[in-house]
Write an enzyme that holds these catalytic residues in place. Sequence first.
Site, PDB file in Angstrom:
ATOM      1  N   LYS A 211      -7.071  12.012  41.023  1.00  0.00           N
ATOM      2  CA  LYS A 211      -8.407  11.895  40.841  1.00  0.00           C
ATOM      3  C   LYS A 211      -8.806  10.365  41.893  1.00  0.00           C
ATOM      4  CE  LYS A 211     -12.515  13.119  40.620  1.00  0.00           C
ATOM      5  NZ  LYS A 211     -13.752  13.118  39.381  1.00  0.00           N
ATOM      6  N   CYS A 265     -18.613   9.116  42.366  1.00  0.00           N
ATOM      7  CA  CYS A 265     -17.252   8.800  42.604  1.00  0.00           C
ATOM      8  C   CYS A 265     -17.336   8.268  43.720  1.00  0.00           C
ATOM      9  CB  CYS A 265     -16.302  10.720  42.391  1.00  0.00           C
ATOM     10  SG  CYS A 265     -16.486  12.240  40.951  1.00  0.00           S
TER      11      CYS A 265
END
Length: 423
Positions: A211, A265
């Site tokens: 990720k 993010c």
Amino acid sequence: MYKMKKVCVIGLGYIGLPTATVLANNGFEVHGVDINEKAVELINNGQVHIYEPDLDIMVKKAVESGNLKASVIPEKADVFIIAVPTPFKENHKPDLTYVEQATRSISPYLEPGNIVILESTSPVGTTEKVAEWILEEREDLSIDENRENRIFVSHCPERVLPGKILKELIENNRIIGGINEESTKRTVGFYKSFVKGKILETNARTAELSKLAENAFRDVNIAFANELSMICDELNINVWELINLANHHPRVNILQPGPGVGGHCIAVDPWFIVDAAPETAKLIRTARMVNDSKPYFVIEKIKEATKNLKNPTIACLGLAFKANVDDLRESPAVKIVKELSAIYDQTIYVAEPHIEELPKDLLELNVRLVKTEDAIEKADVVVLLVDHDYFKVIDKKALLNKIVIDTRGVLPITSNIEVSMII
């Protein structure tokens, strides 16, 4: 086969609430937990505290079915999902406070056979820490695959796009990595019950880095576009035209530049890699520095555009970190507005059609939230910071006799409009 009927979701924010809602509407009994009492109250009334397309409809349906309930306290369940923020502290050091608090809060409710899933984007090794924190609280439990009192711990990073979360939670491929093989298998079985995308199996540490790598990839490519924009400004070249021409090459796809990078993010996750391998992650660190510097480049262009104006009035269009959402987390637009409020004594007018009130860190400043039309009308200088669809249809006549600084290249510019074209 191990039966999974009840799920406890810790954290009812931009990821946790949609996840809880999707699970509830897929037949699971879901107990959602959040420290925000107002959010808990709204959810139990079938309402929402965040904006995501169709989320309000889906939450109402889930609550009315009896499958979704919210509380400030966890309950026993078969599966526990941790979906809390993972910000960073000073010097971009990862802050796992929320993850640790969430883990310790569920520990009293765990039973042998339970699955604990960390969905929060986390530094490498965090899933292993979750297991350690649980065992510190519960010496009667084990992660040993040969023990009857074992629990299963895995990482399954969320990989969804704001604005399409409800769809992508089901349709996207999911990466699942357990702290051991059996944890991976149990967690895969859970996600297969509602995910239509591929389930990709690995170990916890690889899942964590996957990720981070995805977002670092995006960050590096955005940094390239942002650096190009600053080079083009220096060389008096239209960056939008340049990128359009370069992208006609069959193997080139330069992204669109902007005023910086925000969100939960991309603006945060690459720093987790830098922290883990500070001497090796040179490119990733540089990309972060380029993107973090972009808001200040925009501010300098605004100062340059207003240097001959006495008491200029500035209107900033957009506060969200990306188009067509209400999410202000790590938004470069917020940072720019905050800096402008310190530079100029006059009121800074802000138009953000997706929010009803300013965030707390802007409320006490000389910043005022107004309608788009009013902001433009009052302004000498119009600064577009977010490419909301709403702004793309602004009447070009409204921009006449204004200095326009378009950081996204979407405003209807004509020869009658004085322009400082940047990104």
